[in-house]
Design an enzyme around this catalytic site. Structure first.
Site, short mmCIF file in Angstrom:
data_model
loop_
_atom_site.label_atom_id
_atom_site.label_comp_id
_atom_site.label_asym_id
_atom_site.label_seq_id
_atom_site.Cartn_x
_atom_site.Cartn_y
_atom_site.Cartn_z
N GLU A 15 -10.27 13.26 14.61
CA GLU A 15 -9.72 13.60 13.29
C GLU A 15 -10.48 14.81 12.76
O GLU A 15 -11.52 15.19 13.28
CB GLU A 15 -9.83 12.43 12.31
CG GLU A 15 -8.85 11.31 12.60
CD GLU A 15 -8.62 10.34 11.44
OE1 GLU A 15 -9.27 10.49 10.38
OE2 GLU A 15 -7.80 9.43 11.61
N ASP B 23 -6.21 4.45 9.64
CA ASP B 23 -7.62 4.55 9.22
C ASP B 23 -8.07 3.30 8.46
O ASP B 23 -9.26 2.99 8.43
CB ASP B 23 -7.81 5.76 8.30
CG ASP B 23 -7.59 7.05 9.05
OD1 ASP B 23 -7.59 7.02 10.29
OD2 ASP B 23 -7.42 8.10 8.39
N HIS C 142 0.81 -1.21 0.00
CA HIS C 142 0.00 0.00 0.00
C HIS C 142 0.84 1.26 0.00
O HIS C 142 0.36 2.35 0.32
CB HIS C 142 -1.01 -0.02 1.16
CG HIS C 142 -2.19 -0.87 0.83
ND1 HIS C 142 -2.47 -2.05 1.44
CD2 HIS C 142 -3.14 -0.68 -0.11
CE1 HIS C 142 -3.56 -2.56 0.91
NE2 HIS C 142 -3.99 -1.76 -0.03
P1 FAD Z 1 4.26 -1.94 2.04
O1 FAD Z 1 3.78 -0.90 1.11
O2 FAD Z 1 4.24 -3.33 1.57
O3 FAD Z 1 5.72 -1.56 2.57
C1 FAD Z 1 6.02 -0.26 3.01
C2 FAD Z 1 7.50 -0.13 3.34
O4 FAD Z 1 7.80 -0.92 4.49
C3 FAD Z 1 8.43 -0.64 2.23
O5 FAD Z 1 9.63 0.08 2.26
C4 FAD Z 1 8.69 -2.07 2.64
O6 FAD Z 1 9.91 -2.58 2.12
C5 FAD Z 1 8.70 -1.95 4.15
N1 FAD Z 1 8.21 -3.15 4.81
C6 FAD Z 1 7.10 -3.86 4.54
N2 FAD Z 1 6.99 -4.88 5.41
C7 FAD Z 1 8.06 -4.79 6.22
C8 FAD Z 1 8.53 -5.54 7.32
N3 FAD Z 1 7.87 -6.61 7.76
N4 FAD Z 1 9.67 -5.16 7.93
C9 FAD Z 1 10.37 -4.08 7.51
N5 FAD Z 1 9.98 -3.34 6.47
C10 FAD Z 1 8.84 -3.69 5.84
N6 FAD Z 1 -0.81 5.21 7.14
C11 FAD Z 1 -1.02 5.76 8.35
O7 FAD Z 1 -0.08 5.98 9.11
N7 FAD Z 1 -2.28 6.07 8.76
C12 FAD Z 1 -3.37 5.80 8.01
O8 FAD Z 1 -4.48 6.08 8.43
C13 FAD Z 1 -3.18 5.21 6.74
N8 FAD Z 1 -4.24 4.91 5.96
C14 FAD Z 1 -4.03 4.33 4.75
C15 FAD Z 1 -5.15 4.01 3.97
C16 FAD Z 1 -4.98 3.40 2.74
C17 FAD Z 1 -6.20 3.06 1.90
C18 FAD Z 1 -3.67 3.13 2.28
C19 FAD Z 1 -3.48 2.53 0.93
C20 FAD Z 1 -2.55 3.46 3.03
C21 FAD Z 1 -2.73 4.05 4.28
N9 FAD Z 1 -1.65 4.38 5.10
C22 FAD Z 1 -1.86 4.94 6.33
C23 FAD Z 1 -0.27 4.24 4.61
C24 FAD Z 1 0.40 2.95 5.10
O9 FAD Z 1 0.74 3.06 6.47
C25 FAD Z 1 1.66 2.73 4.30
O10 FAD Z 1 1.32 2.52 2.97
C26 FAD Z 1 2.51 1.59 4.81
O11 FAD Z 1 3.58 1.45 3.92
C27 FAD Z 1 1.82 0.28 5.04
O12 FAD Z 1 1.49 -0.39 3.90
P2 FAD Z 1 1.88 -1.93 3.64
O13 FAD Z 1 1.70 -2.74 4.86
O14 FAD Z 1 1.15 -2.28 2.42
O15 FAD Z 1 3.45 -1.83 3.41
#
Ligand code: FAD
Length: 538
Positions: A283, A157, A93
């Site tokens: 919020e 969120d 994400h």
């Molecule tokens: P990825 O996108 O898969 O990874 C993000 C980063 O973390 C990359 O650099 C990856 O290499 C690294 N990573 C992934 N897994 C690990 C691991 N296990 N150990 C170490 N590094 C790792 N953020 C907020 O703070 N508050 C919100 O309310 C919020 N709402 C959101 C709503 C939506 C619809 C979306 C799409 C995103 C939202 N986000 C929010 C953002 C979200 O926190 C970030 O996108 C975050 O990267 C988490 O997504 P992911 O788990 O898919 O991680």
């Protein structure tokens, strides 16, 4: 399509040279001894993320069977002369390729599942906690902990994000003013460093690694397990939205609401009472003074027919604001005392009296509220579109200027997504963690969450808008959340000299070859004879 690596132990020699241009990369991978497997075909999903802006295909995807597979991969890559990089990927994400690895190896963390709820803690910690694997989704953590009447106290969120992914950033939502971001509520981590070591760390065990990893943008280690603090979960929430037309009134109310939670020291009885009278979730949003169902005031009431244009004050400008707040309660609390408490909590607020909307929902439904929106957008094929999102932290002292320069002037009427603006208390953030926040006691999360729809202004124009907004934010001493920069100088400015030096130092210590999370674009891959390694050993 994939090679089961246990077969390598039987001297099966796969044609790795088909997938890697460098002989050293093939040689490194041929040494791997894993229980999981590597995929080489059908891996295009690893070059896709929520942003749909960057596409960097990896050479392979690892589906680990356990933490040992992750450690083995990194150890072998780190000890070879290979150029490979490794990115952990949750559900992807990210907006800008942060979980991608150009011609490297993506670790698909969704196979790293497992949740253990400890309602009474353990011998090390008397507080309730849940131990979740790094690939777990927060929605599943919530479902499991609710079975014991407990839940983590700090959220995002949207819940279909991974534990490792949000902890690599911060994890911010309407509970942050009170409990800090998710990274302030972690008791212990299991991490695989960029040297392939498996380390258990906490604020007292290996604290430098622990604090570096929390908010560390995946640069120092892969989070394979996290112990997350729990609190008793309410069964229901009273969910209120209250509208404002004057930014100063809106902002003063928000700051007044979060001020009672700013205390961190042990609490006196009257402070406890004050907290009982504090909303659980705060919020704020910006909406346009139009009937647009996405960005206009029609998006505010829980049922659209609760509001008409005639209910707005005649002097309302082009932009309106609304506060979103909740009070948690159990079914046994329902009655006059609850009503009186909520009424008392709302009494000091100065919203437009006729524009206050309320509903009651289960705690799970409230926390999972964005999923309802997801289902709706998916049904209209509007979920998988580019998302040029921009998240900022703006100091409270600059937020009025930000409102007049950005919300009132730069935001187009048909913005195409929500705009969030809410304050948090900086003393709820652990300054030892890696996330960069403004140097002020109160700062605002400001999020521009646009969808680039085919009918809209186009991705490039949205990215240009973002660049303009980011420039204003930086001039107002704000910081980018979920930061993306391309130049070292920009990263240095983002961190500030002292924090940047510490960040580089931690890279030397925990990922000296700069193998991890290359999609963040912070450190170039290093070879064994590089200056970085010489520095690390000196
Ligand atoms: P990825 O996108 O898969 O990874 C993000 C980063 O973390 C990359 O650099 C990856 O290499 C690294 N990573 C992934 N897994 C690990 C691991 N296990 N150990 C170490 N590094 C790792 N953020 C907020 O703070 N508050 C919100 O309310 C919020 N709402 C959101 C709503 C939506 C619809 C979306 C799409 C995103 C939202 N986000 C929010 C953002 C979200 O926190 C970030 O996108 C975050 O990267 C988490 O997504 P992911 O788990 O898919 O991680």
């Amino acid at each position: 399509d994939h090679i089961c690596l246990s077969s390598l132990q039987l001297n099966y020699s796969p044609p790795f040279s088909c997938f890697f241009t460098k002989q050293a990369d093939c040689t490194a991978l041929e040494l791997l001894k894993l229980n999981g497997y590597l995929s080489f075909h059908g891996i295009s999903a690893a070059a896709r993320d929520w942003g749909l802006i960057k596409h960097m295909p990896p050479a392979a995807v690892l589906h680990p069977d356990s933490v040992h597979d992750i450690a083995e991969l990194i150890r072998v890559v780190a000890s070879s002369s290979s150029n490979l990089t490794v990115a952990a990927k949750g559900p992807g994400h990210s907006v800008n390729g942060q979980a991608q690895a150009d011609k490297g190896i993506v670790i698909e963390m969704s196979t790293m599942r497992g949740i253990q709820v400890m309602p009474h803690g353990d011998e090390d910690c008397a507080l309730p906690f849940v131990e979740a694997n790094g690939g777990e989704l927060w929605v599943d953590v919530l479902e499991e902990t609710l079975k014991k009447g407990l839940a983590p106290n700090s959220w995002t969120d949207y819940l279909y994000l991974s534990v490792g992914g949000t902890l690599s950033n911060a994890g911010v939502s309407g509970q942050t003013f009170r409990h800090g971001p998710q990274i302030s509520n972690i008791l212990q981590l299991e991490v695989v460093t960029g040297k392939g070591e498996i380390v258990i760390c906490s604020a007292s065990k290996q604290p430098e690694l622990f604090h570096a990893v929390l908010g560390g943008l995946g640069q120092f280690g892969i989070i394979t397990k996290a112990r997350i603090l729990l609190e008793p979960a309410p069964q229901n929430v009273r969910w209120t939205r209250a509208m404002y037309s004057d930014f100063e009134v809106f902002r003063k109310d928000q700051e007044m609401l979060i001020s009672s939670s700013a205390t961190t020291t042990s609490m006196l009885a009257d402070q406890q009472e004050q907290l009982h009278m504090t909303f659980d979730f705060i919020e704020g949003f910006v909406v346009m003074n139009t009937e647009d169902p996405i960005n206009g005031w029609k998006s505010v009431p829980f049922s659209p027919d609760q509001m008409t244009a005639s209910m707005l004050p005649p002097d309302a400008g082009s932009v309106l604001y609304y506060l979103e707040i909740t009070v948690g309660y159990n079914l046994e609390d329902v009655g006059p005392a609850l009503e009186e408490r909520v009424e008392k909590m709302l009494a000091p607020l100065n919203y437009i009296p006729s524009l206050m909307f309320t509903t009651d929902v289960s705690y799970f439904k409230f926390l999972n509220r964005v999923h309802d929106l997801e289902l709706n957008l998916r049904a209209h094929e509007l979920w998988d579109v580019p998302h040029p999102w921009l998240n900022l932290f703006v100091p409270a002292s600059s937020i009025t200027t930000f409102d007049s320069l950005v919300f009132k002037q730069l935001v187009p009427v048909e913005f195409g997504g929500p705009i969030l603006v809410y304050p948090v208390n900086r003393n709820k953030w652990d300054s030892r963690a890696a996330t960069v926040v403004p140097d002020e006691e109160v700062f605002y999360l400001v999020a521009f969450l646009r969808n680039a729809l085919p009918s809209g202004p186009g991705l490039e124009s949205m990215l240009d808008d973002n660049a303009r907004i980011l420039k204003i934010c930086e001039e107002l001493r704000g910081k980018q959340y979920l930061p993306r920069y391309t130049e070292e100088e920009q990263w240095k400015l983002h961190f500030g000299t002292d924090r940047w030096n510490a960040f580089v130092q931690h890279k030397h210590m925990f990922d000296p070859h700069a193998i991890l999370a290359p999609g963040q674009n912070i450190f170039p891959r290093r070879q064994a004879d590089d200056r970085l390694l010489q520095l690390a050993s000196s």
